[in-house]
Design a protein around this motif. Structure first.
Motif, PDB file in Angstrom:
ATOM      1  N   SER A  13       1.921   2.582   6.334  1.00  0.00           N
ATOM      2  CA  SER A  13       2.649   1.926   5.255  1.00  0.00           C
ATOM      3  C   SER A  13       1.696   1.186   4.323  1.00  0.00           C
ATOM      4  O   SER A  13       1.782   1.312   3.101  1.00  0.00           O
ATOM      5  CB  SER A  13       3.671   0.961   5.855  1.00  0.00           C
ATOM      6  OG  SER A  13       4.296   0.225   4.843  1.00  0.00           O
ATOM      7  N   LEU A  16      -0.407   3.676   2.297  1.00  0.00           N
ATOM      8  CA  LEU A  16       0.387   4.331   1.256  1.00  0.00           C
ATOM      9  C   LEU A  16       0.606   3.410   0.058  1.00  0.00           C
ATOM     10  O   LEU A  16       0.491   3.838  -1.095  1.00  0.00           O
ATOM     11  CB  LEU A  16       1.736   4.784   1.820  1.00  0.00           C
ATOM     12  CG  LEU A  16       1.702   5.976   2.760  1.00  0.00           C
ATOM     13  CD1 LEU A  16       3.081   6.201   3.389  1.00  0.00           C
ATOM     14  CD2 LEU A  16       1.233   7.227   2.052  1.00  0.00           C
ATOM     15  N   HIS A  17       0.915   2.146   0.333  1.00  0.00           N
ATOM     16  CA  HIS A  17       1.124   1.199  -0.763  1.00  0.00           C
ATOM     17  C   HIS A  17      -0.181   0.934  -1.515  1.00  0.00           C
ATOM     18  O   HIS A  17      -0.182   0.854  -2.744  1.00  0.00           O
ATOM     19  CB  HIS A  17       1.733  -0.106  -0.252  1.00  0.00           C
ATOM     20  CG  HIS A  17       3.138   0.063   0.221  1.00  0.00           C
ATOM     21  ND1 HIS A  17       4.160   0.444  -0.616  1.00  0.00           N
ATOM     22  CD2 HIS A  17       3.692  -0.069   1.442  1.00  0.00           C
ATOM     23  CE1 HIS A  17       5.286   0.537   0.061  1.00  0.00           C
ATOM     24  NE2 HIS A  17       5.025   0.237   1.321  1.00  0.00           N
ATOM     25  N   ARG A  18      -1.272   0.832  -0.794  1.00  0.00           N
ATOM     26  CA  ARG A  18      -2.572   0.612  -1.449  1.00  0.00           C
ATOM     27  C   ARG A  18      -2.900   1.781  -2.371  1.00  0.00           C
ATOM     28  O   ARG A  18      -3.270   1.595  -3.533  1.00  0.00           O
ATOM     29  CB  ARG A  18      -3.678   0.433  -0.396  1.00  0.00           C
ATOM     30  CG  ARG A  18      -5.065   0.260  -1.021  1.00  0.00           C
ATOM     31  CD  ARG A  18      -6.141   0.051   0.020  1.00  0.00           C
ATOM     32  NE  ARG A  18      -6.352   1.170   0.907  1.00  0.00           N
ATOM     33  CZ  ARG A  18      -7.045   2.274   0.605  1.00  0.00           C
ATOM     34  NH1 ARG A  18      -7.569   2.434  -0.603  1.00  0.00           N
ATOM     35  NH2 ARG A  18      -7.212   3.231   1.504  1.00  0.00           N
ATOM     36  N   LYS A  19      -2.718   2.989  -1.861  1.00  0.00           N
ATOM     37  CA  LYS A  19      -3.037   4.178  -2.664  1.00  0.00           C
ATOM     38  C   LYS A  19      -2.060   4.349  -3.828  1.00  0.00           C
ATOM     39  O   LYS A  19      -2.453   4.788  -4.900  1.00  0.00           O
ATOM     40  CB  LYS A  19      -3.070   5.418  -1.778  1.00  0.00           C
ATOM     41  CG  LYS A  19      -4.293   5.433  -0.879  1.00  0.00           C
ATOM     42  CD  LYS A  19      -4.414   6.727  -0.132  1.00  0.00           C
ATOM     43  CE  LYS A  19      -5.714   6.783   0.629  1.00  0.00           C
ATOM     44  NZ  LYS A  19      -6.785   7.390  -0.138  1.00  0.00           N
ATOM     45  N   ARG A  20      -0.803   3.995  -3.599  1.00  0.00           N
ATOM     46  CA  ARG A  20       0.192   4.093  -4.674  1.00  0.00           C
ATOM     47  C   ARG A  20      -0.254   3.300  -5.896  1.00  0.00           C
ATOM     48  O   ARG A  20      -0.026   3.703  -7.047  1.00  0.00           O
ATOM     49  CB  ARG A  20       1.546   3.583  -4.186  1.00  0.00           C
ATOM     50  CG  ARG A  20       2.578   3.532  -5.287  1.00  0.00           C
ATOM     51  CD  ARG A  20       3.900   2.993  -4.807  1.00  0.00           C
ATOM     52  NE  ARG A  20       4.819   2.925  -5.929  1.00  0.00           N
ATOM     53  CZ  ARG A  20       5.670   1.953  -6.103  1.00  0.00           C
ATOM     54  NH1 ARG A  20       5.761   0.978  -5.236  1.00  0.00           N
ATOM     55  NH2 ARG A  20       6.466   1.949  -7.152  1.00  0.00           N
ATOM     56  N   TRP A  21      -0.858   2.163  -5.661  1.00  0.00           N
ATOM     57  CA  TRP A  21      -1.299   1.296  -6.752  1.00  0.00           C
ATOM     58  C   TRP A  21      -2.775   1.480  -7.082  1.00  0.00           C
ATOM     59  O   TRP A  21      -3.371   0.673  -7.792  1.00  0.00           O
ATOM     60  CB  TRP A  21      -0.984  -0.167  -6.421  1.00  0.00           C
ATOM     61  CG  TRP A  21       0.499  -0.381  -6.364  1.00  0.00           C
ATOM     62  CD1 TRP A  21       1.271  -0.544  -5.248  1.00  0.00           C
ATOM     63  CD2 TRP A  21       1.391  -0.391  -7.467  1.00  0.00           C
ATOM     64  NE1 TRP A  21       2.593  -0.662  -5.596  1.00  0.00           N
ATOM     65  CE2 TRP A  21       2.702  -0.577  -6.958  1.00  0.00           C
ATOM     66  CE3 TRP A  21       1.238  -0.266  -8.847  1.00  0.00           C
ATOM     67  CZ2 TRP A  21       3.830  -0.629  -7.768  1.00  0.00           C
ATOM     68  CZ3 TRP A  21       2.369  -0.336  -9.650  1.00  0.00           C
ATOM     69  CH2 TRP A  21       3.639  -0.516  -9.116  1.00  0.00           C
TER      70      TRP A  21
END
Length: 119
Positions: A13, A16-21
């Motif tokens: 999780s 994924l959030h780090r890569k999303r941004w």
């Protein structure tokens, strides 16, 4: 303490959030006040994020702990709700004001349990 079944979901999780941004591990580490190596270890699932790190991640991503570490949250919620059920039985017959307040809290807890809409 590492809980193998839970930590990978947390690490996935967070990654994924780090890569999303489009944040690097260094950038995320800088934002939350930790090192790249700590971010790397968290993403590998070496350990669960400490409370301060979890709160910093919440500030960065705008997501609740429930959303950031859903499986850990669900496990903790399930344990707390089992204990709440026991307390409910203990205070069921109490007719004093404190008993009524406790029953109100427990009813509120029950209504929130498993409710992902508020996450």
């Amino acid at each position: 303490m590492r809980e193998p079944a839970l930590i990978p979901s947390c690490s996935l999780s967070m990654k994924l959030h780090r890569k999303r941004w489009a944040l690097s591990q260094v950038e995320l580490g800088h934002l939350i006040g930790t090192s790249k190596s700590t971010i790397s270890r968290l993403e590998r699932g070496d350990f669960a994020p400490p409370v301060r790190t979890l709160l910093a991640l919440e500030v960065v991503f705008g997501l609740s702990a429930r959303a950031l570490v859903p499986r850990i949250y669900a496990e903790i919620e399930e344990r707390v709700m089992r204990r709440a059920a026991g307390l409910s039985i203990e205070i069921e017959a109490a007719r004093d004001p404190e008993g009524a307040i406790k029953r109100e809290l427990l009813a509120d807890m029950m209504s929130r349990a498993g409710n992902t809409a508020s996450a």
